[in-house]
Design an enzyme around this catalytic site. Structure first.
Site, mmCIF file in Angstrom:
data_model
loop_
_atom_site.group_PDB
_atom_site.id
_atom_site.type_symbol
_atom_site.label_atom_id
_atom_site.label_comp_id
_atom_site.label_asym_id
_atom_site.label_seq_id
_atom_site.Cartn_x
_atom_site.Cartn_y
_atom_site.Cartn_z
ATOM 1 N N ASN D 161 0.864 -1.188 -0.118
ATOM 2 C CA ASN D 161 0.090 -0.182 -0.043
ATOM 3 C C ASN D 161 1.073 1.184 -0.046
ATOM 4 O O ASN D 161 2.004 1.114 0.526
ATOM 5 C CB ASN D 161 -0.897 -0.031 1.173
ATOM 6 C CG ASN D 161 -1.835 -0.872 1.203
ATOM 7 O OD1 ASN D 161 -2.582 -1.164 0.077
ATOM 8 N ND2 ASN D 161 -2.491 -1.695 2.239
ATOM 9 N N CYS D 183 -5.249 -7.554 -3.316
ATOM 10 C CA CYS D 183 -5.699 -6.884 -2.202
ATOM 11 C C CYS D 183 -6.702 -7.895 -1.843
ATOM 12 O O CYS D 183 -7.672 -8.121 -2.561
ATOM 13 C CB CYS D 183 -5.993 -5.553 -2.184
ATOM 14 S SG CYS D 183 -6.849 -4.970 -0.662
ATOM 15 N N HIS D 184 -6.801 -8.301 -0.539
ATOM 16 C CA HIS D 184 -7.793 -8.972 0.164
ATOM 17 C C HIS D 184 -8.934 -8.516 0.580
ATOM 18 O O HIS D 184 -10.079 -9.031 0.763
ATOM 19 C CB HIS D 184 -7.178 -9.797 1.481
ATOM 20 C CG HIS D 184 -6.178 -10.669 1.263
ATOM 21 N ND1 HIS D 184 -5.730 -11.461 2.073
ATOM 22 C CD2 HIS D 184 -5.652 -11.297 0.039
ATOM 23 C CE1 HIS D 184 -4.696 -12.296 1.720
ATOM 24 N NE2 HIS D 184 -4.801 -12.039 0.336
ATOM 25 N N HIS D 221 -9.554 -0.103 -1.820
ATOM 26 C CA HIS D 221 -10.148 0.377 -0.551
ATOM 27 C C HIS D 221 -11.229 1.162 -0.392
ATOM 28 O O HIS D 221 -11.776 1.711 0.432
ATOM 29 C CB HIS D 221 -8.827 0.822 0.427
ATOM 30 C CG HIS D 221 -7.794 0.101 1.075
ATOM 31 N ND1 HIS D 221 -6.650 0.039 1.284
ATOM 32 C CD2 HIS D 221 -7.879 -1.479 0.857
ATOM 33 C CE1 HIS D 221 -6.004 -0.707 1.504
ATOM 34 N NE2 HIS D 221 -6.538 -2.015 1.328
#
Ligand code: MG
Ligand code: MG
Ligand code: MG
Ligand code: MG
Lengths: 459, 459, 459, 459
Positions: D161, D183-184, D221
């Site tokens: 990130n 990304c999870h 995000h």
């Protein structure tokens, strides 16, 4: 749609397929073949056709086949007399229709010929494609309106040409429709790359078309490929060698194709376009020559043979006499053997039911998959099909020159659909004039257009 | 630029104009004429030309004219031997250059003719325009680089063809350049509308071209008009009547134009395109036929006469023998009379100096004035010129079919500029192949292209 | 429209102006003043107002003024009782309307204050602007529908806030309408640059606002300037010095503005935004603080004084008691003196009649003038007005950060118009929630929104 | 790349993975676990880390694990001292790096807090995210430059990130790079929908996250979901019921989260945003509150608990004291058990090798997958991974309000990358000022920015 189909007691999904054009001799037989071998989905197929008798014969054939011992499928076929009945509560709608060729296709080919405009196929662009589009638009509006009324959540799968205009019409009439257009044309190029893999890669033997991953972009019958791989290995890099091996490209003799199949293609036009613009067209040469101005300005039609293709005379478009294929199957004159059809329809149905994802190329409104073509245009690219979802894969941009040629046709298709919805013949004529094959004088073009419209007015 | 020019003691702005191509026989004389009559701006003109003697003769002529009693202007002319000197500290740069026609233009016309490609003008598109573009790009890169070095705040005013490619090259080389391209072609259409006003409106007598407000859109020599007004009165609505009055459009006899001026236009092609697509092209028919595929596919060149135009033979492009016009003026053989030139250059200089705003059409990179063409393409639209500012007016969209034709040329122009910057002949050849006039076989096109490139390699 | 107005026997154009909101105390008086001095156009003004008596009083005043010896204009004023009558066959329509402030504006300001949302103006964005937009949309739909019915070729000139939403509504209801929105806000910044010219340029004395050429871009009350010139001389380069001279920007004392005019602006917010993003906003600070999140998150409203502005209490929005200005003029209590109003309306009418072109900034649907904002959004840029034509000038792009802030409001305005047409309060609430001033909790926002909608439901 | 990896004698593909940040305690262990269980691919992993000892310890651990009897994989691990060596001839590059948190992260959180700016995560946007981006850009330029030099055909898989800025930097530095960002965060929402399926659909028991098909769109995000299905059954329709069941959303008590995990999320913010705008954000609430202005304007940080989340104090970012996890594994203090990690990396490697296609969501430059966001922005959508190819799936458009919020961050990310490449702190500060969390005064913002830059200058 919240749920496609219902479930039978053993959990097998059951569904209804409405088949528009269900009296056909080709697609209907393939569908019967494939469903007869499909174990994990069951249901009914409602066959609708303007020729009810043909649909009824296919229903009879279908039911007979699935009852055979070698058939695993649990399907029922029935012919219906109204489109409404075919589509009522359908989960899938399959469209594959054709006007009587002797009253339409024949004019599409023969009238332009008198003005010096030659068309090998005449079903997508050019004068023939334009007229065919004008005939198809009202038919497809009716189908879309019936879907809205009878089965708004159904998936509609179109096989009819002109593919792009038909599919665009469905969305124009009923924007929430879930419709895709399927065409085999790209398969041939995958086969070509399978051969290329075998020729150039040591580890490749007996490569199957389905193993070839190509990046498809453009519009139906004028699609292009700029990436090709087999198991992650690049095949596209071999095209320059393949081009050299075929040069000179147009070295067939006039007359050489006189006895060839009408549908033969030697990829000579495709390689000529690759040589010009650096991307490989993914359609047969017979189609390609109709989209660009370089191949059909002929004094003698036999000159076309130089490129390894020939014209299909309008006579070949007339139905054969004698009993139809369905009749021959029903009478036992021909045996209906179950086979591996290679047709994707059942796989696509299974994917949309959530059974197993499928990636394939298809025709769909542009929502970004071809960022350099207008939004909303129907384009042909790869897509991923999963449970109740079709998501196109982004295909990237075309070479500038190719994009400008493709965009000319996109513009004409948009104009034709708008003209069709407004019933505006003048507007349709503008698209006609802007077609690359219509190089004749405006007055002559007006005469030809009027003549074509007159003859086919009722369709 | 923070301040164009300086001020003399009496407040008159003083400036330097650098003139590239200052040995010319046409533009230079007009400029001398107009500056000799310009009272509120003063300065010097530095004339640069590959033919220094011609520039020197024009300088001599200029100084002689402004010294005459009937001349009010306060200007000095000088010939310079280097481009650097012409542009050093210039406030304005005027470009009007031409390669020796006997070594370039003649080939541009005659070689394609051998392949059956006929071009009435050959300076914008088609094989001739393509080659001319390829020659101009390095010249215009050099001009732009010199502007960056010597006078980065100057306004550059280009008159050279191919207008679009030359202007785009200036911006590609030096993106901060302040350059515009000016062309007279639209003036003719304004004159046509002045006649239409007089014919149809009772209150209109003796209408001046400048009173006609037209909405200009497209690219140079392929601009289009879709609004025309005189004092707020709509003139565009009379076009349908005007079209009918001219029908049949192509009714001249082959041979009828044999004795006509090479430059004659009867607007028959313009009206044919209006009839096809509903917008009126704003360029002479000689130009228009080169942008589209319908008029130049001729067996006999005389057939073109049907449309009221004729080919300019390459011989007409060779310079006349004997003393040049400048020489005739200097020797007293011809008298140099001050006149109203109708040329806008001095008005534009005055507008950019903040003296009086001017609205005119000009060529400029697209920043929204043509929202349906790509950003950065050089397009021709109206613009408002005020103190040190050029702001294009939004022109709205083109009919779909027209846009697709214009975009084909925009694509080719972009390709040519990119190819020119990369020195990539293969890429240039792609644009050549995509030109509507290049309908010949790829192999023949390659031979023609190679032949043209060879003959003109040194330019 | 083919011809605006008719001609009287002496050639003077005659026309009808329909005035919606013709009972006003401000605009109507300016219009009377300007028409009384307008010699080259004549006609009638039909005054319509929901308060018929106020319109009738203005008509009486207007006729009395134009009959005076010092008035040259040939105009007749009449009050009408129906919108239809005001607009019937009008050549121009002027809109300047306001709901009774005591029943609307007061709530727009006071209710949000209870939730901690402070608004100095409350007429464009924020809770007040949103509610005002919701009230205006049906009114402007009615105006547009009446124009379509009664005078489809008329030019409609709007002065009402929220300017952007009102103008967008006109086009949404009647896409062929010819409407522009005019606002004075930018004039102040031109005056600021006039001062800057005088301060920094030796040759500049007594510079007039109209001589300042600024490049205007953005949306009403949130417009931006990135070029400013006086007679071709760059003024924008002096902004950094001007900024330094004003620092620290927010150094007024809380309380310092307690006695200042409600409308005062010291450009401290404008310079703060210039400091942040490199472009200068072209609106008063009272407006600017409502478009961004940085200035109005106050515990004590007096804190706003730091920036040199103050809140306008809702009480200041209530009409004064006693006789209106019109009444005072009619009674002779006040004298109506003819003056130079500085108002552009009559110049604009003359430009659209083809008498003399005008360049000014105005609000108009985006067709490319702001290429980085969505097509169809109403934006504020410069435009050229000529006979029956408005053509925006391309304004180029905004700094990225500014564009993203502007686009947030463009999005909300689009949402509000769509919600207004669909009568969808939920959709309007989404725009309300997305407003930079609505930083409160969603539940509190819902309560405030409901409260506002309830109180003003009937407007 | 023409061929990823080579083949060992038994046909198993062999490859080299270069791991940047290979001394990590989390990712590296997962990779060891997954490769130890991967039978159909073999090769070497080169571990590079600024902390060489940590990388060496992981190499030792990796080799020890794959040698165990329960491990099927044929892999070798080695630590290298130079980035060049790690990447030389690599087939895949994995990046997962972190600056020393005690010298960076701690400031990112604590300094803004002094100015009243609270950030739960501080790694993507807000002051912390901005600074972290500024530190990451030079590091990622170096990685991209090394890829260009050492392994231009490798696939680069980023986990660091700020994801979007890191991935965009890779493409900006080396446009031909083949890089994706993983990304999870979305997985959690798939799990939520798995629960919803079980709750609302009778036939659904024990639904696995991987069976949930969601349409992902937006930026890392701050991704959004507007379609969710399980085996073709629509789950999205149940969201309104789920929302109602959770209301009131912010009803936790301040202090209630005092003992909760720092990473807890209750989806209350996600549902509040769904309630506002009609699409469901697909990230944890801790991230979401940093992207919008509504949740973090707190007087007392404990107020945030109302939404079911808490702040992670900077102390939690400091590394624990004592032996690292690797050391505990090596010393035998902890046992390294092979497990099903749920991590996709090995599946993705296998897909790109042509073994088995994978569909997942990932970060990739926009080429049409999000047609309403700018081309070239790095966006997060679904994609299909096949042999040496990543093709994003078109995701359609976002609700207008959401798009405007996302676009604000896209703009800032673009600005930061440009500023990073130009080393332009002023430009970076503009992005900082435009961040929704930076609501403080410009002067205070400047002080904070300078302070942050000073403290972290060396990173
Ligand atoms: Mg989808
Ligand atoms: Mg400008
Ligand atoms: Mg206009
Ligand atoms: Mg791809």
């Amino acid at each position: 749609m919240h749920q496609l189909g219902s479930r039978s007691s053993d959990g097998t999904p059951r569904m209804k397929i409405g088949y528009v054009g269900g009296g056909s001799q080709g697609w209907a037989h393939t569908l019967i073949n494939d469903l007869a071998q499909c174990e994990d989905v069951a249901g009914t197929v409602a066959l609708y056709d303007v020729d009810y008798e043909a649909a009824a014969a296919n229903a009879k054939l279908g039911n007979r086949v699935v009852d055979r011992a070698d058939a695993d499928g649990d399907w029922t076929f029935e012919a219906v007399r109204e489109l409404d009945d075919a589509l009522s509560d359908a989960d899938f709608v399959v469209c594959s229709i054709q006007d009587p060729p002797e009253e339409t296709f024949v004019h599409d080919i023969d009238l332009p010929k008198r003005y010096g405009i030659h068309q090998p196929v005449a079903d997508t662009v050019g004068p023939g494609g334009t007229l065919r589009a004008m005939r198809a638009i009202p038919q497809y509006r009716e189908i879309a309106a019936t879907v809205r009324e009878r089965c708004p959540d159904a998936w509609v799968i179109n096989y009819t040409n002109p593919m792009t205009v038909c599919t665009r019409t469905l969305y124009e009439e009923f924007p929430e429709i879930k419709a895709i257009g399927l065409c085999h044309e790209v398969f041939q190029l995958q086969e070509l790359f399978a051969e290329i893999a075998e020729r150039h890669l040591e580890e490749a033997d007996d490569v199957n078309r389905e193993e070839i991953h190509v990046n498809v972009k453009g519009i139906n019958h004028f699609t292009w490929i700029d990436e090709a791989r087999w198991r992650g290995r690049d095949l596209y890099r071999f095209l320059d060698d393949e081009l050299e091996a075929r040069k000179p490209l147009n070295d067939f003799e006039p007359g050489a194709m006189a006895d060839a199949s009408y549908w033969v293609t030697n990829y000579r036009v495709a390689f000529d376009l690759y040589d010009r613009f650096g991307a490989l067209p993914a359609a047969g040469d017979r189609h390609l020559v109709e989209f660009v101005p370089w191949y059909l300005d002929l004094d003698d039609p036999e000159e076309l043979h130089r490129w390894g293709i020939r014209f299909t005379p309008s006579s070949a478009r007339r139905p054969d006499e004698g009993p139809s294929q369905t009749e021959r199957y029903l009478s036992g004159e021909d045996a209906f053997e179950l086979s591996e059809s290679g047709e994707e329809l059942v796989d696509i149905v299974r994917a949309l039911l959530g059974l197993e994802p499928v990636e394939t190329h298809l025709n769909y409104p542009n929502e970004g998959q071809m960022a350099d073509l207008p939004e909303g245009a129907v384009v042909e690219t790869n897509a991923l099909l999963t449970g109740d979802d079709v998501s196109p894969l982004t295909a990237g941009s075309l070479p500038d020159e190719v994009r400008s040629m493709v965009e000319t046709h996109v513009t004409n298709q948009k104009t034709l659909v708008e003209a069709g919805f407004d019933g505006d013949l003048d507007r349709a004529f503008r698209a006609f004039l802007n077609d690359p094959l219509v190089t004749i004088d405006r007055a002559a073009a007006a005469a030809l257009f009027t003549d074509l419209v007159e003859r086919e007015r009722e369709y």
